[in-house]
Design a protein around this motif. Structure first.
Motif, PDB file in Angstrom:
ATOM      1  N   MET A   1     -79.111 -90.526  12.620  1.00 25.50           N
ATOM      2  CA  MET A   1     -79.051 -89.944  11.554  1.00 25.50           C
ATOM      3  C   MET A   1     -78.248 -88.746  12.194  1.00 25.50           C
ATOM      4  O   MET A   1     -78.330 -88.323  13.444  1.00 25.50           O
ATOM      5  CB  MET A   1     -80.121 -88.941  11.706  1.00 25.50           C
ATOM      6  N   ILE A   2     -77.366 -88.303  11.649  1.00 19.97           N
ATOM      7  CA  ILE A   2     -76.800 -87.298  12.133  1.00 19.97           C
ATOM      8  C   ILE A   2     -77.168 -85.257  12.111  1.00 19.97           C
ATOM      9  O   ILE A   2     -77.971 -85.587  10.910  1.00 19.97           O
ATOM     10  CB  ILE A   2     -75.517 -87.280  10.967  1.00 19.97           C
ATOM     11  N   THR A   3     -77.588 -85.378  13.376  1.00 21.31           N
ATOM     12  CA  THR A   3     -77.444 -83.954  13.256  1.00 21.31           C
ATOM     13  C   THR A   3     -76.819 -82.802  13.609  1.00 21.31           C
ATOM     14  O   THR A   3     -76.966 -82.401  14.369  1.00 21.31           O
ATOM     15  CB  THR A   3     -79.104 -83.807  13.929  1.00 21.31           C
ATOM     16  N   THR A   4     -75.313 -82.744  13.871  1.00 19.97           N
ATOM     17  CA  THR A   4     -74.156 -81.536  13.624  1.00 19.97           C
ATOM     18  C   THR A   4     -74.200 -80.076  14.019  1.00 19.97           C
ATOM     19  O   THR A   4     -74.735 -80.673  12.785  1.00 19.97           O
ATOM     20  CB  THR A   4     -72.987 -82.640  14.272  1.00 19.97           C
ATOM     21  N   ARG A   5     -73.729 -79.758  14.408  1.00 14.41           N
ATOM     22  CA  ARG A   5     -73.687 -78.056  14.076  1.00 14.41           C
ATOM     23  C   ARG A   5     -73.087 -78.422  12.496  1.00 14.41           C
ATOM     24  O   ARG A   5     -73.771 -77.503  11.437  1.00 14.41           O
ATOM     25  CB  ARG A   5     -73.233 -77.257  14.532  1.00 14.41           C
ATOM     26  N   ASP A   6     -71.998 -79.244  12.315  1.00 15.53           N
ATOM     27  CA  ASP A   6     -70.923 -78.908  11.146  1.00 15.53           C
ATOM     28  C   ASP A   6     -71.854 -79.865  10.101  1.00 15.53           C
ATOM     29  O   ASP A   6     -71.646 -78.953   8.660  1.00 15.53           O
ATOM     30  CB  ASP A   6     -69.501 -79.616  11.323  1.00 15.53           C
ATOM     31  N   HIS A   7     -72.526 -80.925   9.955  1.00 14.97           N
ATOM     32  CA  HIS A   7     -73.699 -81.648   8.803  1.00 14.97           C
ATOM     33  C   HIS A   7     -74.710 -80.936   8.975  1.00 14.97           C
ATOM     34  O   HIS A   7     -74.325 -80.904   7.341  1.00 14.97           O
ATOM     35  CB  HIS A   7     -73.804 -82.700   9.615  1.00 14.97           C
ATOM     36  N   GLU A   8     -74.944 -80.386   9.849  1.00 17.93           N
ATOM     37  CA  GLU A   8     -76.331 -79.750   8.919  1.00 17.93           C
ATOM     38  C   GLU A   8     -76.048 -78.493   8.424  1.00 17.93           C
ATOM     39  O   GLU A   8     -76.479 -77.980   7.312  1.00 17.93           O
ATOM     40  CB  GLU A   8     -76.896 -79.064  10.025  1.00 17.93           C
ATOM     41  N   TYR A   9     -74.967 -77.069   8.378  1.00 14.01           N
ATOM     42  CA  TYR A   9     -74.191 -76.655   8.021  1.00 14.01           C
ATOM     43  C   TYR A   9     -73.717 -76.965   6.279  1.00 14.01           C
ATOM     44  O   TYR A   9     -73.947 -76.442   5.417  1.00 14.01           O
ATOM     45  CB  TYR A   9     -72.817 -75.632   8.843  1.00 14.01           C
ATOM     46  N   ARG A  10     -73.012 -77.660   6.453  1.00 11.34           N
ATOM     47  CA  ARG A  10     -72.996 -78.756   4.674  1.00 11.34           C
ATOM     48  C   ARG A  10     -74.028 -78.975   4.335  1.00 11.34           C
ATOM     49  O   ARG A  10     -74.427 -78.672   3.030  1.00 11.34           O
ATOM     50  CB  ARG A  10     -71.444 -79.578   5.216  1.00 11.34           C
ATOM     51  N   LEU A  11     -75.079 -79.297   4.981  1.00 11.47           N
ATOM     52  CA  LEU A  11     -76.000 -79.675   3.780  1.00 11.47           C
ATOM     53  C   LEU A  11     -76.537 -78.798   3.749  1.00 11.47           C
ATOM     54  O   LEU A  11     -77.797 -78.529   2.328  1.00 11.47           O
ATOM     55  CB  LEU A  11     -77.321 -81.049   4.746  1.00 11.47           C
ATOM     56  N   LEU A  12     -77.272 -77.873   4.834  1.00 15.41           N
ATOM     57  CA  LEU A  12     -78.038 -76.414   4.325  1.00 15.41           C
ATOM     58  C   LEU A  12     -77.162 -75.443   3.373  1.00 15.41           C
ATOM     59  O   LEU A  12     -77.437 -75.177   2.494  1.00 15.41           O
ATOM     60  CB  LEU A  12     -77.847 -75.593   5.285  1.00 15.41           C
ATOM     61  N   GLY A  48     -68.735 -80.449  16.329  1.00 19.20           N
ATOM     62  CA  GLY A  48     -69.675 -81.857  15.650  1.00 19.20           C
ATOM     63  C   GLY A  48     -70.712 -81.763  17.078  1.00 19.20           C
ATOM     64  O   GLY A  48     -71.562 -83.619  17.228  1.00 19.20           O
ATOM     65  N   LYS A  49     -71.602 -80.980  17.837  1.00 19.38           N
ATOM     66  CA  LYS A  49     -72.211 -81.402  18.734  1.00 19.38           C
ATOM     67  C   LYS A  49     -73.318 -81.397  18.009  1.00 19.38           C
ATOM     68  O   LYS A  49     -73.611 -80.416  17.417  1.00 19.38           O
ATOM     69  CB  LYS A  49     -72.065 -79.966  19.886  1.00 19.38           C
ATOM     70  N   ARG A  50     -74.396 -82.535  18.805  1.00 22.44           N
ATOM     71  CA  ARG A  50     -75.379 -82.728  17.794  1.00 22.44           C
ATOM     72  C   ARG A  50     -76.661 -81.382  18.350  1.00 22.44           C
ATOM     73  O   ARG A  50     -76.699 -80.809  19.465  1.00 22.44           O
ATOM     74  CB  ARG A  50     -76.046 -83.598  18.638  1.00 22.44           C
TER      75      ARG A  50
END
Length: 284
Positions: A1-12, A48-50
């Protein structure tokens, strides 16, 4: 499961947008940074830091609170005002940019005063008084509030912003027991019509203390109380600056005139809403 800073920012940000949250991208970024305990530069440098399990748990808790319409400032416990950081708690109003109009107006009035003495009635976080003391290193001031919890927050904010040596905080109702005259009295009083509090944005009605919102049946109770005490609190040629609710300028002007004050002007905020009323005592 992707949990990087950028991914979570975009999802949120997407989730907030779907929920109709204002400023979804900004809120998402602030909450991801708070959860990861990183600043703007780190967020940009390492998108990309998890996120660790602890950081993800923290972020999910932040998300749930924001989706329940709790303001980001209250989730983080801090609000920037006049370029300074202020702690906020459930005992205090969340300082808003419109109130900076009072600080700007007050500084102009104090321009020719030496070592001015300032009284802030209903100080809350202390943001008005502390902003003024931060700009005027020769000034001293007293902040009064009916809430002991709010006064404790204001005292901590004075320390955090390097003004504690020139600021004192006292529990009082409308400056009761304070007889020393001041060069400037400033106040952001409760001015919401009591019957309309339930119609306010959920970020306000659900999280700002109602004691700091409720202006009585017509929203003007606080101005009447202020008008009663201002004549004994102002030095010769001293001024009072009070925040106005929308559409209240004429009514507050009438209340102050009836108390023997001279209304000098009304200053609009950046949204062109009449926001700050300036008054003084007549000469003689």
């Amino acid at each position: 499961m992707i949990t990087t800073r950028d991914h979570e920012y975009r999802l949120l940000a997407w989730r907030f947008k779907q929920a109709g949250i204002a400023n979804p991208e900004l809120d998402a970024r602030l909450l991801v940074q708070a959860a990861a305990r990183c600043d703007d530069i780190e967020m940009i440098r390492e998108p990309g830091k998890r996120l660790s399990d602890v950081e993800m748990e923290r972020l999910r808790a932040f998300e749930a609170r924001r989706l329940a319409h709790e303001p980001v400032s209250r989730i983080l416990g801090t609000r920037e005002f006049w370029g300074l950081a202020f702690e906020i708690t459930p005992a205090t109003l969340d300082p808003r940019p419109d109130s900076e109009t009072l600080v700007e107006t007050a500084l102009e009035l104090l321009r020719d005063s030496e070592a001015p003495a300032i009284l802030d009635i209903g100080t809350g976080t202390g943001c008005l008084l502390i902003a003024l003391l931060h700009e005027r290193k020769d000034a001293t001031g007293i902040g009064v509030d009916i809430s002991e919890a709010a006064l404790a927050v204001a005292a901590r904010n004075a320390v955090a912003n390097g003004c504690d040596g020139r600021a004192a905080f006292r529990r009082a109702s409308w400056a009761e027991g304070i007889d020393t005259p001041f060069d400037l009295v400033i106040s952001n009083p409760p001015y919401i019509v009591a019957g309309t509090i339930g119609t306010l944005d959920p970020e306000v009605r659900g999280f700002d203390p109602h004691l700091a919102l409720d202006g009585g049946a017509d929203g003007l109770d606080a101005y009447r109380a202020l008008a009663d005490v201002l004549p004994r609190l102002l030095r010769a040629e001293g001024h009072v600056v009070v925040e106005l609710g929308q559409g209240q300028a004429e009514a507050v002007t009438g209340i102050f005139l009836a108390a023997g004050l001279v209304v000098c002007r009304v200053v609009s905020d950046l949204g062109l809403v009449p926001r700050a009323l300036v008054a003084t005592l007549p000469r003689g």
